[in-house]
Write a protein that holds these residues in place. Structure first.
Motif, PDB file in Angstrom:
ATOM      1  N   GLY A 177       0.776  -1.227   0.000  1.00 22.24           N
ATOM      2  CA  GLY A 177       0.000   0.000   0.000  1.00 22.24           C
ATOM      3  C   GLY A 177       0.807   1.277   0.000  1.00 22.24           C
ATOM      4  N   ARG A 178       2.088   1.193  -0.291  1.00 26.33           N
ATOM      5  CA  ARG A 178       2.935   2.386  -0.259  1.00 26.33           C
ATOM      6  C   ARG A 178       3.261   2.867  -1.664  1.00 26.33           C
ATOM      7  NH1 ARG A 178       7.462   1.085   4.448  1.00 26.33           N
ATOM      8  NH2 ARG A 178       6.113  -0.185   5.768  1.00 26.33           N
ATOM      9  N   VAL A 179       3.333   4.177  -1.828  1.00 24.45           N
ATOM     10  CA  VAL A 179       3.730   4.770  -3.101  1.00 24.45           C
ATOM     11  C   VAL A 179       5.216   4.513  -3.315  1.00 24.45           C
ATOM     12  CG1 VAL A 179       3.909   6.912  -4.426  1.00 24.45           C
ATOM     13  CG2 VAL A 179       1.975   6.552  -2.876  1.00 24.45           C
ATOM     14  N   GLU A 180       5.569   4.134  -4.552  1.00 20.72           N
ATOM     15  CA  GLU A 180       6.979   3.948  -4.888  1.00 20.72           C
ATOM     16  C   GLU A 180       7.571   5.290  -5.312  1.00 20.72           C
ATOM     17  OE1 GLU A 180       6.785   1.067  -7.991  1.00 20.72           O
ATOM     18  OE2 GLU A 180       6.428  -0.615  -6.623  1.00 20.72           O
ATOM     19  N   GLU A 181       8.751   5.607  -4.800  1.00 20.06           N
ATOM     20  CA  GLU A 181       9.320   6.934  -5.046  1.00 20.06           C
ATOM     21  C   GLU A 181       9.629   7.157  -6.522  1.00 20.06           C
ATOM     22  OE1 GLU A 181      12.503  10.090  -3.171  1.00 20.06           O
ATOM     23  OE2 GLU A 181      12.494   8.010  -2.438  1.00 20.06           O
ATOM     24  N   ALA A 182      10.079   6.116  -7.228  1.00 18.05           N
ATOM     25  CA  ALA A 182      10.390   6.282  -8.652  1.00 18.05           C
ATOM     26  C   ALA A 182       9.138   6.671  -9.434  1.00 18.05           C
ATOM     27  CB  ALA A 182      10.988   4.988  -9.211  1.00 18.05           C
ATOM     28  N   GLY A 183       8.019   6.032  -9.103  1.00 21.55           N
ATOM     29  CA  GLY A 183       6.770   6.371  -9.768  1.00 21.55           C
ATOM     30  C   GLY A 183       6.329   7.792  -9.453  1.00 21.55           C
ATOM     31  N   TYR A 184       6.550   8.210  -8.216  1.00 20.94           N
ATOM     32  CA  TYR A 184       6.166   9.570  -7.833  1.00 20.94           C
ATOM     33  C   TYR A 184       6.996  10.611  -8.585  1.00 20.94           C
ATOM     34  CZ  TYR A 184       5.266  13.715  -5.021  1.00 20.94           C
ATOM     35  OH  TYR A 184       4.926  14.980  -4.606  1.00 20.94           O
ATOM     36  N   GLN A 185       8.271  10.331  -8.800  1.00 17.53           N
ATOM     37  CA  GLN A 185       9.107  11.261  -9.548  1.00 17.53           C
ATOM     38  C   GLN A 185       8.631  11.381 -10.997  1.00 17.53           C
ATOM     39  OE1 GLN A 185      11.149  13.274  -8.040  1.00 17.53           O
ATOM     40  NE2 GLN A 185      10.774  12.207  -6.096  1.00 17.53           N
ATOM     41  N   THR A 186       8.161  10.270 -11.574  1.00 15.55           N
ATOM     42  CA  THR A 186       7.584  10.324 -12.921  1.00 15.55           C
ATOM     43  C   THR A 186       6.327  11.176 -12.926  1.00 15.55           C
ATOM     44  OG1 THR A 186       8.447   8.114 -13.409  1.00 15.55           O
ATOM     45  CG2 THR A 186       6.724   8.947 -14.848  1.00 15.55           C
ATOM     46  N   LEU A 187       5.518  11.033 -11.893  1.00 16.36           N
ATOM     47  CA  LEU A 187       4.309  11.854 -11.755  1.00 16.36           C
ATOM     48  C   LEU A 187       4.668  13.335 -11.784  1.00 16.36           C
ATOM     49  CD1 LEU A 187       1.431  11.352  -9.194  1.00 16.36           C
ATOM     50  CD2 LEU A 187       2.511  13.570  -9.442  1.00 16.36           C
ATOM     51  N   LEU A 188       5.667  13.723 -11.016  1.00 17.62           N
ATOM     52  CA  LEU A 188       6.071  15.135 -10.990  1.00 17.62           C
ATOM     53  C   LEU A 188       6.593  15.583 -12.352  1.00 17.62           C
ATOM     54  CD1 LEU A 188       7.904  15.355  -7.526  1.00 17.62           C
ATOM     55  CD2 LEU A 188       5.580  16.115  -8.085  1.00 17.62           C
ATOM     56  N   GLU A 189       7.307  14.691 -13.024  1.00 21.95           N
ATOM     57  CA  GLU A 189       7.850  15.014 -14.348  1.00 21.95           C
ATOM     58  C   GLU A 189       6.729  15.322 -15.340  1.00 21.95           C
ATOM     59  OE1 GLU A 189      10.315  12.729 -17.917  1.00 21.95           O
ATOM     60  OE2 GLU A 189      10.488  11.989 -15.861  1.00 21.95           O
ATOM     61  N   MET A 190       5.604  14.607 -15.222  1.00 13.94           N
ATOM     62  CA  MET A 190       4.471  14.836 -16.112  1.00 13.94           C
ATOM     63  C   MET A 190       3.615  16.017 -15.669  1.00 13.94           C
ATOM     64  SD  MET A 190       2.973  11.055 -17.002  1.00 13.94           S
ATOM     65  CE  MET A 190       3.962   9.776 -17.779  1.00 13.94           C
ATOM     66  N   LEU A 191       3.422  16.129 -14.364  1.00 15.85           N
ATOM     67  CA  LEU A 191       2.439  17.077 -13.836  1.00 15.85           C
ATOM     68  C   LEU A 191       2.944  18.517 -13.785  1.00 15.85           C
ATOM     69  CD1 LEU A 191      -0.300  17.620 -12.472  1.00 15.85           C
ATOM     70  CD2 LEU A 191       0.765  16.964 -10.291  1.00 15.85           C
ATOM     71  N   LEU A 192       4.150  18.729 -13.284  1.00 15.34           N
ATOM     72  CA  LEU A 192       4.610  20.092 -13.013  1.00 15.34           C
ATOM     73  C   LEU A 192       4.742  20.959 -14.268  1.00 15.34           C
ATOM     74  CD1 LEU A 192       7.157  19.530 -10.101  1.00 15.34           C
ATOM     75  CD2 LEU A 192       4.714  20.101  -9.998  1.00 15.34           C
ATOM     76  N   PRO A 193       5.249  20.437 -15.394  1.00 12.74           N
ATOM     77  CA  PRO A 193       5.287  21.294 -16.592  1.00 12.74           C
ATOM     78  C   PRO A 193       3.893  21.696 -17.079  1.00 12.74           C
ATOM     79  CG  PRO A 193       6.789  19.447 -16.824  1.00 12.74           C
ATOM     80  CD  PRO A 193       5.943  19.156 -15.625  1.00 12.74           C
ATOM     81  N   ALA A 194       2.910  20.812 -16.885  1.00 15.98           N
ATOM     82  CA  ALA A 194       1.548  21.115 -17.318  1.00 15.98           C
ATOM     83  C   ALA A 194       0.873  22.119 -16.401  1.00 15.98           C
ATOM     84  CB  ALA A 194       0.725  19.822 -17.377  1.00 15.98           C
ATOM     85  N   GLU A 195       1.277  22.125 -15.123  1.00 15.84           N
ATOM     86  CA  GLU A 195       0.678  23.034 -14.140  1.00 15.84           C
ATOM     87  C   GLU A 195       1.809  23.699 -13.343  1.00 15.84           C
ATOM     88  OE1 GLU A 195      -2.728  21.420 -11.995  1.00 15.84           O
ATOM     89  OE2 GLU A 195      -2.769  19.726 -13.385  1.00 15.84           O
ATOM     90  N   PRO A 196       2.486  24.665 -13.952  1.00 11.76           N
ATOM     91  CA  PRO A 196       3.699  25.240 -13.345  1.00 11.76           C
ATOM     92  C   PRO A 196       3.464  25.955 -12.024  1.00 11.76           C
ATOM     93  CG  PRO A 196       3.029  26.463 -15.300  1.00 11.76           C
ATOM     94  CD  PRO A 196       2.210  25.227 -15.277  1.00 11.76           C
ATOM     95  N   GLY A 197       2.237  26.257 -11.670  1.00  9.76           N
ATOM     96  CA  GLY A 197       1.973  26.926 -10.399  1.00  9.76           C
ATOM     97  C   GLY A 197       2.034  26.006  -9.195  1.00  9.76           C
ATOM     98  N   LEU A 198       2.169  24.701  -9.434  1.00  5.98           N
ATOM     99  CA  LEU A 198       2.183  23.746  -8.325  1.00  5.98           C
ATOM    100  C   LEU A 198       3.555  23.688  -7.665  1.00  5.98           C
ATOM    101  CD1 LEU A 198       0.224  20.751  -9.904  1.00  5.98           C
ATOM    102  CD2 LEU A 198      -0.661  22.594  -8.460  1.00  5.98           C
ATOM    103  N   ARG A 199       3.541  23.369  -6.359  1.00 10.33           N
ATOM    104  CA  ARG A 199       4.787  23.156  -5.633  1.00 10.33           C
ATOM    105  C   ARG A 199       5.274  21.723  -5.836  1.00 10.33           C
ATOM    106  NH1 ARG A 199       4.964  23.099  -0.279  1.00 10.33           N
ATOM    107  NH2 ARG A 199       2.747  22.704   0.047  1.00 10.33           N
ATOM    108  N   ARG A 200       6.566  21.532  -5.779  1.00 12.19           N
ATOM    109  CA  ARG A 200       7.145  20.190  -5.817  1.00 12.19           C
ATOM    110  C   ARG A 200       7.047  19.604  -4.398  1.00 12.19           C
ATOM    111  NH1 ARG A 200      10.669  16.998  -8.917  1.00 12.19           N
ATOM    112  NH2 ARG A 200      10.653  18.596 -10.546  1.00 12.19           N
ATOM    113  N   ILE A 201       5.963  18.914  -4.133  1.00  8.36           N
ATOM    114  CA  ILE A 201       5.725  18.379  -2.797  1.00  8.36           C
ATOM    115  C   ILE A 201       6.709  17.244  -2.522  1.00  8.36           C
ATOM    116  CG2 ILE A 201       4.019  17.351  -1.257  1.00  8.36           C
ATOM    117  CD1 ILE A 201       3.326  20.191  -2.211  1.00  8.36           C
ATOM    118  N   PRO A 202       7.458  17.309  -1.413  1.00  8.30           N
ATOM    119  CA  PRO A 202       8.413  16.237  -1.111  1.00  8.30           C
ATOM    120  C   PRO A 202       7.722  14.880  -0.984  1.00  8.30           C
ATOM    121  CG  PRO A 202       8.808  18.150   0.283  1.00  8.30           C
ATOM    122  CD  PRO A 202       7.518  18.396  -0.426  1.00  8.30           C
TER     123      PRO A 202
END
Length: 319
Positions: free
Chosen positions: A283-308
């Motif tokens: 039931g835990r998020v894998e960090e590698a997958g989360y980094q991919t999420l940020l790679e996709m999400l942040l450029p599309a929505e630049p106003g978001l913070r990079r949540i640790p």
């Protein structure tokens, strides 16, 4: 005889009182589903196997048309848990909302870009000047498509037309009618579209192998603070469902038949294999997958913070 009847009546009354007390002791947990997904199978298993009931919980499922209304209900207190994409955690924590992942479900991306059979598109790069369907703006499908277009050297706002087409039957209709040349289709729908007489579709670009926390059970940290027994009991019950599915294909099949009553046995079996392979075992998020999420999400929505990474999930709940 009167004494015997009186005694029987007292026993019946006592039984009814105990039953009523037991029922009233059940804490209701309202779970909102953003869309139909095979990866929600642990919820159905936990309901059918009585895991929630044994934890003192009554689980109620509510269907929403998309992640946005489900998330609004979560933030507004209308539901306790949302079966939603982890992208929403980044958005909401950027706005100082205390939404977190309670249980990660799907460890892989859940969509592919699909066109009708007979087209010659080999990848998203071949769709310059074409209309491409997503479920809705700012969704996982939108962010993924924009990411893939940029990687292919295309500008998502100039080189293609991105069309909100919905999911399920709506996306299929958009592809069939030519409203879009290709569309983003979730795994379970794609399987159904490519089976038997429905098989008139081909995958242009497949994202389903990418490590990505595409579906999870989201909640608010305040729920764990205000109702810790219910919140922890909920997580434990879901993880029991996860373990049961991973250990026994028959358990997965039963849960999926309930979710997808119109699917054939072959389709249900294929979904069960996917669920067993893709479920997060603990039931835990894998960090590698989360980094991919940020790679996709942040450029599309630049106003978001990079949540640790350390801030997106509750501390592990152990048995």
């Amino acid at each position: 005889m009167m004494l015997r009847n009186k005694l029987a009546g007292m026993i019946l009354l006592a039984t009814l009182l105990v039953t009523a007390a037991s029922a009233s002791a059940q804490t209701k947990v309202v779970i909102g589903a953003a869309s139909a997904s095979e990866m929600a199978a642990p919820i159905y298993v936990a309901i059918d196997q009585g895991y929630f009931r044994e934890a003192g919980l009554e689980a109620e499922l509510v269907d929403f048309r998309g992640g946005a209304p489900a998330i609004q209900a979560l933030v507004g207190g209308g539901i306790n848990v949302c079966i939603c994409a982890v992208d929403h955690v980044v958005r909401l924590r950027s706005r100082r909302q205390d939404v977190v992942v309670a249980v990660e479900l799907d460890t892989r991306h859940s969509y592919a870009l699909v066109s009708r059979t007979g087209t010659s598109y080999a990848s998203v790069a071949d769709l310059r000047g074409k209309r491409i369907g997503i479920t809705s703006p700012s969704s996982l499908t939108d962010n993924t498509l924009r990411w893939a277009l940029a990687k292919a050297g295309l500008n998502p706002d100039r080189d293609v037309e991105i069309v909100g087409a919905g999911g399920g039957a709506s996306m299929k209709a958009a592809i069939d009618s030519g409203r879009v040349e290709a569309g983003m289709v979730i795994n379970a729908d794609l399987l159904h579209m490519q089976t038997g007489s429905n098989n008139g579709y081909r995958v242009v670009q497949d994202f389903r192998g990418i490590p990505y926390p595409s579906l999870a059970l989201l909640t608010r940290e305040s729920w764990f603070t205000q109702q810790p027994d219910a919140a922890r009991g909920f997580v434990r019950a879901v993880l029991r469902g996860v373990r049961a599915i991973r250990a026994d294909r028959a358990v997965a099949l039963a849960g999926l038949r309930r979710q997808f009553p119109d699917y054939s046995e072959a389709e249900i079996d294929a979904l069960a294999a996917d669920v067993q392979a893709r479920l997060a075992p603990d039931g835990r998020v894998e960090e590698a997958g989360y980094q991919t999420l940020l790679e996709m999400l942040l450029p599309a929505e630049p106003g978001l913070r990079r949540i640790p990474f350390a801030e997106i999930s509750i501390p592990p709940v152990r048995d």
